[in-house]
Design an enzyme around this catalytic site. Structure first.
Site, PDB file in Angstrom:
ATOM      1  N   ARG A  39      -1.701   2.856  -5.622  1.00 58.17           N
ATOM      2  CA  ARG A  39      -2.385   3.208  -6.869  1.00 58.17           C
ATOM      3  C   ARG A  39      -2.375   2.067  -7.870  1.00 58.17           C
ATOM      4  O   ARG A  39      -3.206   2.022  -8.775  1.00 58.17           O
ATOM      5  CB  ARG A  39      -1.753   4.466  -7.472  1.00 58.17           C
ATOM      6  CG  ARG A  39      -2.129   5.717  -6.696  1.00 58.17           C
ATOM      7  CD  ARG A  39      -1.473   6.951  -7.227  1.00 58.17           C
ATOM      8  NE  ARG A  39      -2.082   8.154  -6.671  1.00 58.17           N
ATOM      9  CZ  ARG A  39      -1.550   9.357  -6.738  1.00 58.17           C
ATOM     10  NH1 ARG A  39      -0.392   9.530  -7.342  1.00 58.17           N
ATOM     11  NH2 ARG A  39      -2.165  10.390  -6.205  1.00 58.17           N
ATOM     12  N   LYS A 200      -1.719  25.558   2.005  1.00 63.08           N
ATOM     13  CA  LYS A 200      -2.255  26.858   1.607  1.00 63.08           C
ATOM     14  C   LYS A 200      -3.768  26.946   1.751  1.00 63.08           C
ATOM     15  O   LYS A 200      -4.498  26.072   1.294  1.00 63.08           O
ATOM     16  CB  LYS A 200      -1.873  27.156   0.156  1.00 63.08           C
ATOM     17  CG  LYS A 200      -0.375  27.332  -0.058  1.00 63.08           C
ATOM     18  CD  LYS A 200      -0.085  27.693  -1.503  1.00 63.08           C
ATOM     19  CE  LYS A 200       1.409  27.927  -1.726  1.00 63.08           C
ATOM     20  NZ  LYS A 200       1.689  28.284  -3.137  1.00 63.08           N
TER      21      LYS A 200
END
Length: 394
Positions: A39, A200
């Site tokens: 990053r 999920k």
């Protein structure tokens, strides 16, 4: 896709200007040092572009979740040190994101000099999108650049506030992210295969629906696969299961374009030395949990990827950080790296996996934003991008 973003080239004369650059520098730390500088390195081209044109650059970023409190373990000092080493120049750290001392440091910057502001999230006004905090943040600056794609899905003060006040533009990385991910929505070459993993189903229902409008095939792995298996009527033992999402999975499976594992790696615990075995997707016993796709599934997924002209991968196939459950993710990573089509890694754990495996250079685009990538694919825009377009008309 919405209208184009304002570019760096559209900014007023940069010589002597003080530019606030909102960057995504939430880098992982180990023993007080940056352990993965992706990053940071991906922000450097924009920093150098501005410096070469005589601007003074101050970077604003967050690290971790200090929840509006000053906490030393979340200081950006290690990030400033690493950025300075990469730039070959000192990058001092301001004591805070706002305030008189920080404003004085900004005012003292010469052409081409770089400053790091301390963690934005030390002030509750950042995540609370407080207009007063945003006003104090931009007060010492002439221009604003959003280079924080990975944070642009958050309507935080440093993301949506500055474009209302300052002439603003998208950084080089942010523009590239939007061009690549927007291209997946607008005109992907076919066959277009998406590989989705992670924990999920609920986190990815929206993006699955959006991708089904464009993809030929969606391959599902990771813990989210077990809710799909339950929707097929299979027992899933102690695997992660979102019972309230079974009907959603049944609906998605009915499209005929969502493929799920045919075999899985199971164990009773997540450990390097855990007893584990491969079983059919419908044969997970009580007390055992699925922790990776099996070798037959990985081979099927690899075959689908090999013939694709466009591939999007977001989310690992299993608990890839633990050796017994890394095989599926490794096989998929190698398949994506070898695919002759256009390949995109949608940030997050998938990006970490390909970097750990030394395959990132073989991917056409590795996104720096996990949640931001998914939200852009699902909704077609982000709060930070919309703020740039609206600018001072907002």
């Amino acid at each position: 896709m919405p209208a184009p973003l304002p570019r760096l080239e559209d900014l007023p004369d940069l010589r002597g200007a003080r530019v606030l650059v909102r960057a995504e520098l939430n880098a992982p730390l180990e023993q007080g040092r940056v352990s993965d500088d992706l990053r940071i390195t991906t922000t450097i081209p924009t920093i150098e572009w501005l410096r070469e044109r005589g601007a003074a650059v101050a970077l604003a970023a967050h690290l971790g979740r200090p929840k509006g409190e000053v906490r030393g373990e979340f200081s950006l000092a290690p990030v400033a040190e690493r950025l300075g080493a990469l730039l070959g120049t000192e990058v001092p750290l301001a004591p805070s994101a706002t305030g008189a001392a920080t404003a004085a440091l900004v005012a003292s910057l010469g052409e081409g000099e770089v400053l790091m502001l301390e963690n934005l999230r030390f002030d509750p006004g950042e995540e609370g999108n407080d207009p007063a905090f945003a006003a104090n943040l931009v007060a010492p600056f002439d221009l604003y650049v959003n280079e924080a794609f990975g944070a642009s899905h958050r309507a935080h003060a440093s993301i949506v506030g500055p474009p209302r006040v300052l002439p603003s533009a998208a950084g080089l990385l942010l523009r590239r992210e939007v061009e690549v991910l927007g291209g997946l929505l607008d005109a992907p070459e076919r066959p277009f295969v998406a590989v989705l993993g992670g924990s999920k189903v609920s986190d990815k229902l929206g993006v699955i629906d959006a991708l089904l409008e464009r993809c030929d095939t969606i391959l599902v792995g990771g813990a989210m696969a077990f809710t799909f298996l339950a929707a097929q009527g299979h027992p899933v033992g102690d695997s992660l299961l979102e019972a309230d999402r079974v009907e959603d999975c049944r609906r998605l499976l009915a499209t005929g374009r969502v493929e799920v594992p045919v075999d899985v790696v199971i164990a009773q615990e997540i450990a390097e030395d855990a007893d584990h075995e491969v079983v059919g997707a419908g044969a997970i016993p009580d007390g055992w949990k699925g922790l990776d796709v099996g070798p037959e599934t990985a081979a099927i997924f690899a075959d689908r990827i090999a013939t694709a002209r466009t591939v999007l991968w977001n989310g690992p196939m299993g608990v890839f950080e633990v050796a017994p459950f890394a095989g599926g993710t490794l096989t998929v990573a190698e398949a994506v790296a070898e695919c002759p089509g256009f390949t995109v890694i949608g940030g997050g754990d998938s990006a970490a996996a390909v970097r750990r495996m030394g395959l990132a250079s073989s991917i056409d685009h590795v996104s720096t934003g996990g949640g931001a990538s998914l939200e852009l694919l699902e909704l077609g825009d982000l709060p930070g991008l919309a703020a740039l377009r609206l600018g001072r008309d907002a």
